[in-house]
Design a protein around this motif. Structure first.
Motif, short mmCIF file in Angstrom:
data_model
loop_
_atom_site.label_atom_id
_atom_site.label_comp_id
_atom_site.label_asym_id
_atom_site.label_seq_id
_atom_site.Cartn_x
_atom_site.Cartn_y
_atom_site.Cartn_z
N UNK A 86 32.58 29.38 46.42
CA UNK A 86 32.80 28.86 47.76
C UNK A 86 34.17 28.16 47.81
N UNK A 87 34.92 28.46 48.87
CA UNK A 87 36.25 27.87 49.05
C UNK A 87 37.39 28.76 48.60
N UNK A 88 37.10 29.82 47.83
CA UNK A 88 38.16 30.74 47.39
C UNK A 88 38.78 31.43 48.60
N UNK A 89 40.11 31.55 48.58
CA UNK A 89 40.82 32.32 49.59
C UNK A 89 41.04 33.72 49.04
N UNK A 90 40.54 34.73 49.77
CA UNK A 90 40.57 36.08 49.21
C UNK A 90 41.11 37.09 50.22
N UNK A 91 41.69 38.17 49.67
CA UNK A 91 41.96 39.36 50.47
C UNK A 91 40.94 40.41 50.06
N UNK A 92 40.67 41.33 50.98
CA UNK A 92 39.55 42.25 50.81
C UNK A 92 40.04 43.64 50.42
N UNK A 93 39.51 44.15 49.30
CA UNK A 93 39.68 45.56 48.95
C UNK A 93 38.67 46.33 49.79
N UNK A 94 39.17 47.21 50.63
CA UNK A 94 38.36 47.69 51.76
C UNK A 94 37.50 48.91 51.48
N UNK A 95 36.83 48.93 50.33
CA UNK A 95 35.82 49.95 50.07
C UNK A 95 34.54 49.27 49.65
N UNK A 96 33.43 49.62 50.30
CA UNK A 96 32.12 49.04 49.99
C UNK A 96 31.12 50.17 49.78
N UNK A 97 30.64 50.30 48.55
CA UNK A 97 29.66 51.36 48.24
C UNK A 97 30.17 52.73 48.67
N UNK A 98 31.44 53.00 48.36
CA UNK A 98 32.10 54.27 48.67
C UNK A 98 32.24 54.54 50.16
N UNK A 99 32.16 53.49 50.96
CA UNK A 99 32.41 53.59 52.40
C UNK A 99 33.55 52.66 52.77
N UNK A 100 34.29 53.01 53.84
CA UNK A 100 35.37 52.16 54.30
C UNK A 100 34.78 50.93 54.96
N UNK A 101 35.05 49.77 54.37
CA UNK A 101 34.56 48.50 54.88
C UNK A 101 35.11 48.25 56.29
N UNK A 102 34.25 47.79 57.18
CA UNK A 102 34.70 47.47 58.53
C UNK A 102 35.01 48.68 59.37
N UNK A 103 34.59 49.85 58.91
CA UNK A 103 34.69 51.08 59.71
C UNK A 103 33.38 51.85 59.58
N UNK A 104 33.10 52.31 58.37
CA UNK A 104 31.80 52.93 58.13
C UNK A 104 30.70 51.87 58.00
N UNK A 120 35.09 43.37 45.81
CA UNK A 120 36.05 43.56 46.90
C UNK A 120 36.95 42.34 47.08
N UNK A 121 36.68 41.27 46.34
CA UNK A 121 37.37 40.00 46.54
C UNK A 121 38.53 39.83 45.55
N UNK A 122 39.73 39.68 46.09
CA UNK A 122 40.91 39.43 45.27
C UNK A 122 41.61 38.17 45.79
N UNK A 123 42.14 37.39 44.87
CA UNK A 123 42.79 36.14 45.26
C UNK A 123 43.94 36.40 46.23
N UNK A 124 43.95 35.66 47.32
CA UNK A 124 45.03 35.76 48.31
C UNK A 124 46.35 35.36 47.66
N UNK A 125 47.43 36.15 47.85
CA UNK A 125 48.75 35.72 47.37
C UNK A 125 49.10 34.34 47.94
N UNK A 126 49.37 33.40 47.06
CA UNK A 126 49.53 32.00 47.49
C UNK A 126 50.71 31.80 48.43
N UNK A 127 51.74 32.62 48.31
CA UNK A 127 52.94 32.41 49.11
C UNK A 127 52.85 33.02 50.51
N UNK A 128 51.78 33.78 50.78
CA UNK A 128 51.68 34.46 52.07
C UNK A 128 50.92 33.62 53.09
N UNK A 129 51.40 33.64 54.33
CA UNK A 129 50.58 33.17 55.44
C UNK A 129 49.45 34.18 55.65
#
Length: 328
Positions: A86-104, A120-129
């Motif tokens: 909890x509290x981690x800032x993450x960017x999303x790798x957009x494949x979930x169970x071989x489906x496109x996350x947020x589409x399929x 699917x959770x990867x640490x957000x690049x710290x320098x990016x807004x």
């Protein structure tokens, strides 16, 4: 909170609506994130049109919450989750169970809260807004190039060099040391080695083809790889522009997927058409490391999440330049 705000596409509708819906619950192997950013992508146009697939009908849903590329802050984790907290800032790798996350899948980033898997959770690049967390565009183009087994000697033509896919592809090609051309309606802001103003070339005229090929030959040579995510309006022209034994890679079809082309240009010159779909994990991690190292520098125009309708209309009408993000 039992409910949340979300942009939804209801069954038998082609219009996105901002409404309150039940806040999703998670299973033991899932992660709930509070959405911070969702990138505008052409998946939203495909979804609203119901072509090539109506997701609500396919999965028997009353509505779908789309939203593929972006990230957020971890709100809750299932009891089987060990590498995300909890509290981690993450960017999303957009494949979930071989489906496109947020589409399929539903419960995408156009909801105030989204549901993802741990891998699917990867640490957000710290320098990016948050507005600039658009790793998926880079990953899609890197996968396309890798599927072509690119080398430093390749000359890459990118269609639509002023939009989100095109600007990302050009930036990536330059950083990989590749020569790159583009055909774009915004030639003044192009970063390619050679740019053609699409508003001044009629793709139905042989004279346009002759002029482009002549300019390319006097520059870095004919393209050996063409990234063509437009499809119906461009594939035949791409085959004619492409160098002998060259490769066209397709990962979308913004102008339509029902394509036709003069196949003589395919077999006589031993050219190849290659399909590519988003990105595998290793290629996603590669471009994410390039972003973290500031080799790639994503920059998106920010819009408030409430502005989806107007931004979507511009996307649908091909008026958006560069990358655009919706921020919660």
């Amino acid at each position: 909170m039992k409910n949340m705000k979300a942009w939804v596409l209801k069954r038998n509708s082609s219009k996105y609506e901002l409404i309150e819906v039940p806040k999703p619950t998670i299973k033991d192997d899932e992660v709930l994130i509070k959405s911070k950013v969702c990138m505008m992508s052409y998946n939203l146009v495909w979804a609203a049109s119901g072509h090539p697939v109506d997701m609500n009908t396919l999965y028997n849903r009353d509505y779908t919450i789309f939203g593929t590329d972006g990230g957020g802050v971890v709100e809750k984790v299932g009891k089987n989750i060990s590498n995300v907290k909890v509290g981690d800032e993450i960017v999303v790798y957009s494949m979930m169970n071989n489906k496109v996350f947020g589409y399929e899948t539903t419960n995408g980033l156009l909801g105030e809260y989204a549901v993802v898997k741990e891998d699917m959770c990867y640490s957000k690049p710290k320098h990016l807004d948050w507005k600039d967390c658009c790793v998926g565009y880079y990953a899609t183009n890197y996968q396309a190039l890798k599927n072509c087994n690119y080398t430093k000697d390749d000359v890459v033509l990118v269609w639509g060099g002023s939009g989100s896919c095109g600007t990302t592809a050009i930036e990536l090609c330059k950083e990989l040391g590749l020569s790159v051309y583009t055909i774009t309606s915004d030639i003044l802001n192009s970063k390619a080695d050679l740019s053609f103003d699409r508003t001044k070339f009629d793709l139905n005229q042989k004279s346009s083809l002759i002029m482009m090929r002549k300019s390319m030959k006097s520059s870095k040579g004919l393209p050996t790889i063409i990234i063509d995510y437009l499809g119906q309006d461009t594939l035949d022209y791409s085959l004619k522009l492409l160098d002998k034994k060259g490769k066209i890679v397709i990962y979308g079809a913004h102008t339509g997927y029902d394509v036709s082309f003069d196949s003589r240009y395919l077999w006589l010159d031993e050219k190849k058409i290659i399909g590519s779909h988003f990105s595998n994990v290793s290629n996603y991690e590669k471009v994410l490391s390039m972003v973290n190292d500031k080799v790639l520098e994503p920059n998106s125009t920010q819009h408030n999440i409430t502005e989806l309708k107007s931004v979507y209309q511009d996307l649908q009408q091909d008026k958006l330049k560069g990358r655009h993000s919706l921020v919660w």
